[in-house]
Scaffold this motif. Structure first.
Motif, PDB file in Angstrom:
ATOM      1  N   GLU A   1      34.866   1.824  31.785  1.00 42.71           N
ATOM      2  CA  GLU A   1      33.980   2.163  30.675  1.00 42.71           C
ATOM      3  C   GLU A   1      32.554   1.696  30.945  1.00 42.71           C
ATOM      4  O   GLU A   1      31.608   2.420  30.749  1.00 42.71           O
ATOM      5  CB  GLU A   1      34.498   1.538  29.382  1.00 42.71           C
ATOM      6  CG  GLU A   1      35.808   2.155  28.921  1.00 42.71           C
ATOM      7  CD  GLU A   1      36.301   1.514  27.633  1.00 42.71           C
ATOM      8  OE1 GLU A   1      35.495   0.871  26.925  1.00 42.71           O
ATOM      9  OE2 GLU A   1      37.493   1.664  27.346  1.00 42.71           O
ATOM     10  N   PHE A   2      32.399   0.470  31.375  1.00 42.75           N
ATOM     11  CA  PHE A   2      31.092  -0.074  31.722  1.00 42.75           C
ATOM     12  C   PHE A   2      31.287  -1.336  32.528  1.00 42.75           C
ATOM     13  O   PHE A   2      32.333  -1.947  32.481  1.00 42.75           O
ATOM     14  CB  PHE A   2      30.222  -0.341  30.484  1.00 42.75           C
ATOM     15  CG  PHE A   2      30.855  -1.271  29.482  1.00 42.75           C
ATOM     16  CD1 PHE A   2      30.685  -2.633  29.592  1.00 42.75           C
ATOM     17  CD2 PHE A   2      31.615  -0.779  28.442  1.00 42.75           C
ATOM     18  CE1 PHE A   2      31.266  -3.494  28.683  1.00 42.75           C
ATOM     19  CE2 PHE A   2      32.193  -1.628  27.525  1.00 42.75           C
ATOM     20  CZ  PHE A   2      32.024  -2.992  27.641  1.00 42.75           C
TER      21      PHE A   2
ATOM     22  N   VAL B   1      34.763  -1.461  44.367  1.00 39.30           N
ATOM     23  CA  VAL B   1      34.160  -1.354  43.038  1.00 39.30           C
ATOM     24  C   VAL B   1      33.841   0.108  42.732  1.00 39.30           C
ATOM     25  O   VAL B   1      34.106   0.595  41.623  1.00 39.30           O
ATOM     26  CB  VAL B   1      32.898  -2.238  42.941  1.00 39.30           C
ATOM     27  CG1 VAL B   1      32.098  -1.918  41.688  1.00 39.30           C
ATOM     28  CG2 VAL B   1      33.268  -3.716  42.985  1.00 39.30           C
ATOM     29  N   GLN B   2      33.287   0.818  43.700  1.00 43.53           N
ATOM     30  CA  GLN B   2      32.953   2.228  43.480  1.00 43.53           C
ATOM     31  C   GLN B   2      34.204   3.054  43.174  1.00 43.53           C
ATOM     32  O   GLN B   2      34.178   3.912  42.283  1.00 43.53           O
ATOM     33  CB  GLN B   2      32.226   2.807  44.697  1.00 43.53           C
ATOM     34  CG  GLN B   2      30.828   2.261  44.900  1.00 43.53           C
ATOM     35  CD  GLN B   2      29.906   2.614  43.744  1.00 43.53           C
ATOM     36  OE1 GLN B   2      29.876   3.723  43.265  1.00 43.53           O
ATOM     37  NE2 GLN B   2      29.153   1.617  43.279  1.00 43.53           N
ATOM     38  N   ARG B   3      35.302   2.792  43.893  1.00 40.92           N
ATOM     39  CA  ARG B   3      36.559   3.500  43.599  1.00 40.92           C
ATOM     40  C   ARG B   3      37.011   3.202  42.172  1.00 40.92           C
ATOM     41  O   ARG B   3      37.427   4.091  41.439  1.00 40.92           O
ATOM     42  CB  ARG B   3      37.649   3.102  44.596  1.00 40.92           C
ATOM     43  CG  ARG B   3      37.526   3.790  45.939  1.00 40.92           C
ATOM     44  CD  ARG B   3      38.760   3.574  46.814  1.00 40.92           C
ATOM     45  NE  ARG B   3      39.099   2.180  47.044  1.00 40.92           N
ATOM     46  CZ  ARG B   3      38.561   1.413  47.997  1.00 40.92           C
ATOM     47  NH1 ARG B   3      37.673   1.932  48.838  1.00 40.92           N
ATOM     48  NH2 ARG B   3      38.917   0.150  48.133  1.00 40.92           N
ATOM     49  N   GLY B   4      36.921   1.938  41.776  1.00 45.53           N
ATOM     50  CA  GLY B   4      37.316   1.546  40.432  1.00 45.53           C
ATOM     51  C   GLY B   4      36.463   2.203  39.356  1.00 45.53           C
ATOM     52  O   GLY B   4      36.953   2.582  38.301  1.00 45.53           O
ATOM     53  N   MET B   5      35.165   2.363  39.636  1.00 47.44           N
ATOM     54  CA  MET B   5      34.268   2.978  38.663  1.00 47.44           C
ATOM     55  C   MET B   5      34.552   4.472  38.478  1.00 47.44           C
ATOM     56  O   MET B   5      34.153   5.052  37.479  1.00 47.44           O
ATOM     57  CB  MET B   5      32.813   2.757  39.085  1.00 47.44           C
ATOM     58  CG  MET B   5      32.376   1.312  38.959  1.00 47.44           C
ATOM     59  SD  MET B   5      30.723   0.991  39.607  1.00 47.44           S
ATOM     60  CE  MET B   5      29.718   1.955  38.491  1.00 47.44           C
ATOM     61  N   LYS B   6      35.252   5.076  39.421  1.00 43.95           N
ATOM     62  CA  LYS B   6      35.573   6.509  39.323  1.00 43.95           C
ATOM     63  C   LYS B   6      36.899   6.759  38.597  1.00 43.95           C
ATOM     64  O   LYS B   6      37.303   7.897  38.437  1.00 43.95           O
ATOM     65  CB  LYS B   6      35.614   7.131  40.713  1.00 43.95           C
ATOM     66  CG  LYS B   6      34.248   7.224  41.354  1.00 43.95           C
ATOM     67  CD  LYS B   6      34.315   7.851  42.730  1.00 43.95           C
ATOM     68  CE  LYS B   6      32.930   7.929  43.333  1.00 43.95           C
ATOM     69  NZ  LYS B   6      32.940   8.493  44.668  1.00 43.95           N
TER      70      LYS B   6
END
Length: 141
Positions: free
Chosen positions: A104-105, A94-99
């Motif tokens: 967007e949110f 999830v953290q990789r995806g958020m970067k």
């Protein structure tokens, strides 16, 4: 709470158990209390932020006696090597995806009725974090 027992996994054996369910309680802001099937037991997990993209988790296991049984050692090993690794892998993904530029949110599944098909615990935790930040900002102004 969930009933314990899995004949295909010795870490979840309830043979001779005095506790036959699994229960989890969260204490704001970073402590989790858990009870697993088996003899009387308790697990205390502490989650401590260690930077914007790093978290430390510590565990303390408590059993009826100072020496865990073979089944209890199996449960500890399973928690460490399987359950926690699954959680770590998911969070890191999830953290990789958020970067990525596509992020967007975040979204969570929220059912105001609080059904088991909802991430109402996550939603509630996010609300507590937002409220705490808001109070801290208003306090410093």
């Amino acid at each position: 709470m969930a009933k314990g027992g899995n004949v295909n996994n010795s870490a979840y054996s309830t043979e001779g158990a005095t506790v036959d369910d699994h229960a989890v309680w969260w204490l704001w802001p970073n402590t989790c209390l858990m009870r697993y099937p088996g003899r009387g037991n308790f697990l205390v997990m502490s989650v401590t932020p260690d930077g914007p993209d790093r978290t430390l988790e510590t565990y303390d296991f408590f059993f009826e006696t100072s020496k865990p049984t073979g089944q209890e050692w199996e449960a500890i090993k399973y928690i460490k090597e399987v359950l926690q690794q699954e959680d770590i892998d998911i969070v890191e993904s999830v953290q990789r995806g958020m970067k990525t530029p596509a992020f967007e949110f975040g979204r969570i599944v929220h059912d105001p009725a609080g059904s088991g098909l909802s991430e109402h615990g996550v939603h509630h935790f996010h609300g507590l974090v937002i409220d705490t930040y808001a109070k801290a900002v208003s306090y410093t102004e």
